[in-house]
Design a protein around this motif. Structure first.
Motif, PDB file in Angstrom:
ATOM      1  N   LEU A 149     -21.376 124.056  51.933  1.00  0.00           N
ATOM      2  CA  LEU A 149     -22.128 122.860  52.340  1.00  0.00           C
ATOM      3  C   LEU A 149     -22.062 121.794  51.253  1.00  0.00           C
ATOM      4  N   GLU A 150     -20.922 121.660  50.609  1.00  0.00           N
ATOM      5  CA  GLU A 150     -20.800 120.744  49.475  1.00  0.00           C
ATOM      6  C   GLU A 150     -20.763 119.279  49.882  1.00  0.00           C
ATOM      7  N   THR A 151     -20.313 118.996  51.097  1.00  0.00           N
ATOM      8  CA  THR A 151     -20.210 117.621  51.574  1.00  0.00           C
ATOM      9  C   THR A 151     -20.747 117.543  52.996  1.00  0.00           C
ATOM     10  N   GLY A 152     -20.953 116.306  53.469  1.00  0.00           N
ATOM     11  CA  GLY A 152     -21.376 116.133  54.851  1.00  0.00           C
ATOM     12  C   GLY A 152     -20.406 116.737  55.845  1.00  0.00           C
ATOM     13  N   PRO A 153     -19.096 116.442  55.750  1.00  0.00           N
ATOM     14  CA  PRO A 153     -18.146 117.091  56.660  1.00  0.00           C
ATOM     15  C   PRO A 153     -18.157 118.615  56.547  1.00  0.00           C
ATOM     16  N   ASP A 154     -18.363 119.147  55.329  1.00  0.00           N
ATOM     17  CA  ASP A 154     -18.511 120.601  55.177  1.00  0.00           C
ATOM     18  C   ASP A 154     -19.645 121.121  56.057  1.00  0.00           C
ATOM     19  N   LEU A 155     -20.776 120.423  56.000  1.00  0.00           N
ATOM     20  CA  LEU A 155     -21.948 120.841  56.780  1.00  0.00           C
ATOM     21  C   LEU A 155     -21.626 120.855  58.266  1.00  0.00           C
ATOM     22  N   LEU A 156     -20.979 119.807  58.761  1.00  0.00           N
ATOM     23  CA  LEU A 156     -20.646 119.748  60.187  1.00  0.00           C
ATOM     24  C   LEU A 156     -19.682 120.863  60.568  1.00  0.00           C
ATOM     25  N   ASP A 157     -18.681 121.103  59.723  1.00  0.00           N
ATOM     26  CA  ASP A 157     -17.731 122.187  59.996  1.00  0.00           C
ATOM     27  C   ASP A 157     -18.449 123.534  60.046  1.00  0.00           C
ATOM     28  N   TRP A 158     -19.386 123.744  59.117  1.00  0.00           N
ATOM     29  CA  TRP A 158     -20.093 125.021  59.067  1.00  0.00           C
ATOM     30  C   TRP A 158     -20.966 125.204  60.305  1.00  0.00           C
ATOM     31  N   LEU A 159     -21.655 124.160  60.747  1.00  0.00           N
ATOM     32  CA  LEU A 159     -22.515 124.263  61.922  1.00  0.00           C
ATOM     33  C   LEU A 159     -21.713 124.646  63.161  1.00  0.00           C
ATOM     34  N   VAL A 160     -20.513 124.087  63.290  1.00  0.00           N
ATOM     35  CA  VAL A 160     -19.652 124.450  64.424  1.00  0.00           C
ATOM     36  C   VAL A 160     -19.217 125.909  64.302  1.00  0.00           C
ATOM     37  N   ALA A 161     -18.777 126.301  63.120  1.00  0.00           N
ATOM     38  CA  ALA A 161     -18.318 127.680  62.918  1.00  0.00           C
ATOM     39  C   ALA A 161     -19.442 128.682  63.138  1.00  0.00           C
ATOM     40  N   ALA A 162     -20.664 128.292  62.798  1.00  0.00           N
ATOM     41  CA  ALA A 162     -21.820 129.179  62.957  1.00  0.00           C
ATOM     42  C   ALA A 162     -22.333 129.233  64.387  1.00  0.00           C
ATOM     43  N   ALA A 172     -29.150 114.160  55.087  1.00  0.00           N
ATOM     44  CA  ALA A 172     -29.474 115.372  55.844  1.00  0.00           C
ATOM     45  C   ALA A 172     -28.948 116.603  55.137  1.00  0.00           C
ATOM     46  N   ARG A 173     -27.746 116.510  54.580  1.00  0.00           N
ATOM     47  CA  ARG A 173     -27.157 117.649  53.868  1.00  0.00           C
ATOM     48  C   ARG A 173     -28.010 118.041  52.669  1.00  0.00           C
ATOM     49  N   LEU A 174     -28.466 117.069  51.904  1.00  0.00           N
ATOM     50  CA  LEU A 174     -29.301 117.361  50.739  1.00  0.00           C
ATOM     51  C   LEU A 174     -30.597 118.057  51.154  1.00  0.00           C
ATOM     52  N   GLN A 175     -31.189 117.622  52.256  1.00  0.00           N
ATOM     53  CA  GLN A 175     -32.416 118.252  52.743  1.00  0.00           C
ATOM     54  C   GLN A 175     -32.141 119.689  53.193  1.00  0.00           C
ATOM     55  N   ILE A 176     -31.016 119.897  53.843  1.00  0.00           N
ATOM     56  CA  ILE A 176     -30.666 121.230  54.344  1.00  0.00           C
ATOM     57  C   ILE A 176     -30.380 122.182  53.187  1.00  0.00           C
ATOM     58  N   VAL A 177     -29.660 121.719  52.179  1.00  0.00           N
ATOM     59  CA  VAL A 177     -29.368 122.562  51.013  1.00  0.00           C
ATOM     60  C   VAL A 177     -30.665 122.911  50.274  1.00  0.00           C
ATOM     61  N   ALA A 178     -31.572 121.942  50.148  1.00  0.00           N
ATOM     62  CA  ALA A 178     -32.855 122.217  49.491  1.00  0.00           C
ATOM     63  C   ALA A 178     -33.663 123.239  50.296  1.00  0.00           C
ATOM     64  N   PHE A 179     -33.631 123.120  51.624  1.00  0.00           N
ATOM     65  CA  PHE A 179     -34.320 124.090  52.473  1.00  0.00           C
ATOM     66  C   PHE A 179     -33.711 125.477  52.307  1.00  0.00           C
ATOM     67  N   ARG A 180     -32.398 125.543  52.210  1.00  0.00           N
ATOM     68  CA  ARG A 180     -31.721 126.836  52.007  1.00  0.00           C
ATOM     69  C   ARG A 180     -32.237 127.532  50.757  1.00  0.00           C
ATOM     70  N   GLU A 181     -32.426 126.778  49.681  1.00  0.00           N
ATOM     71  CA  GLU A 181     -32.855 127.385  48.421  1.00  0.00           C
ATOM     72  C   GLU A 181     -34.337 127.741  48.426  1.00  0.00           C
ATOM     73  N   ARG A 182     -35.117 127.153  49.313  1.00  0.00           N
ATOM     74  CA  ARG A 182     -36.516 127.604  49.484  1.00  0.00           C
ATOM     75  C   ARG A 182     -36.594 128.800  50.422  1.00  0.00           C
ATOM     76  N   LEU A 183     -35.700 128.838  51.402  1.00  0.00           N
ATOM     77  CA  LEU A 183     -35.699 129.958  52.348  1.00  0.00           C
ATOM     78  C   LEU A 183     -35.238 131.253  51.691  1.00  0.00           C
ATOM     79  N   ARG A 184     -34.309 131.153  50.737  1.00  0.00           N
ATOM     80  CA  ARG A 184     -33.733 132.355  50.138  1.00  0.00           C
ATOM     81  C   ARG A 184     -34.786 133.271  49.502  1.00  0.00           C
ATOM     82  N   PRO A 185     -35.639 132.788  48.587  1.00  0.00           N
ATOM     83  CA  PRO A 185     -36.632 133.703  47.997  1.00  0.00           C
ATOM     84  C   PRO A 185     -37.648 134.211  49.010  1.00  0.00           C
ATOM     85  N   PHE A 186     -37.920 133.420  50.042  1.00  0.00           N
ATOM     86  CA  PHE A 186     -38.826 133.887  51.096  1.00  0.00           C
ATOM     87  C   PHE A 186     -38.231 135.088  51.816  1.00  0.00           C
TER      88      PHE A 186
END
Length: 211
Positions: free
Chosen positions: A35-48, A71-85
């Protein structure tokens, strides 16, 4: 990390939410982030399987790039809060209904557009007694009107995991440096590795060398 050196993303979690955590990983002692870039995020969402190319096409336009990056920055930040949970829940179970991550997921879900819609039912399997099958199914739609809506799809996947999974079987791969998570849905619930091809074989080789 360039596409030439980064492997394909891992979808071994048996849950889109765990695959989301696995969108950053160290399977071979090297950190990869899909999820390093915006296009990365879109590609990952399709693959997922969390969005379609048709839905995401407007967000690939140059004019959408600033909003997509936010949006990508918010999603990456959410990922790092979700992980310890998820890690904590895997160790001690789910008990705190007022946990900040639960509150955050509920807040994200509340702001997303959503509606129910009738759609034609898929054709029944030949041996499923299709004579009595209903012609329509009720579908739950989460339209994507702007890049800020992307996090709603991810939060919904996390909510399904939290509400439906047995967290006794949410596990971290036992590979020495592996960070990948998975839901153990194997029949005897003895899965240990993200995959035998990666960490399983490495552990077997290490055990063989010790003998």
């Amino acid at each position: 990390m360039t596409e030439g050196t980064r492997p394909a993303p891992f979808f071994i979690g048996e849950s889109p939410a765990l695959d989301f955590l696995n969108s950053v990983a160290m399977p071979r002692s090297v950190r990869y982030d899909w999820l390093e870039t915006g296009p990365d995020l879109l590609d990952w969402l399709v693959a997922a399987g969390l969005a379609s190319e048709v839905e995401l096409a407007p967000f690939r336009a140059a004019a959408a790039a600033p909003a997509l990056e936010q949006a990508r920055l918010q999603i990456v930040a959410f990922r790092e809060r979700l992980r310890p949970f998820i890690a904590e829940a895997g160790d001690s179970g789910l008990s705190d209904a007022h946990h900040p991550v639960i509150a955050e997921i509920n807040e994200i879900l509340a702001r997303g557009a959503r509606f129910l819609q009738l759609a034609p039912a898929p054709d029944p399997a030949p041996d499923s007694g299709g004579d009595h099958a209903r012609p329509f199914v009720l579908t739950d739609r989460h339209p994507l009107t702007a890049p800020r809506d992307l996090i709603v799809r991810i939060a919904a996947a996390a909510a399904h995991l939290i509400a439906e999974a047995d967290f006794h079987y949410v596990r971290n791969c036992e590979g020495s440096s592996c960070t990948l998570y998975f839901l153990d849905i194997s029949k005897n619930h003895k899965r240990r590795w993200c995959s035998m091809e990666v960490c399983g074989n490495r552990a077997k080789a290490a055990a063989h060398r010790r003998r």
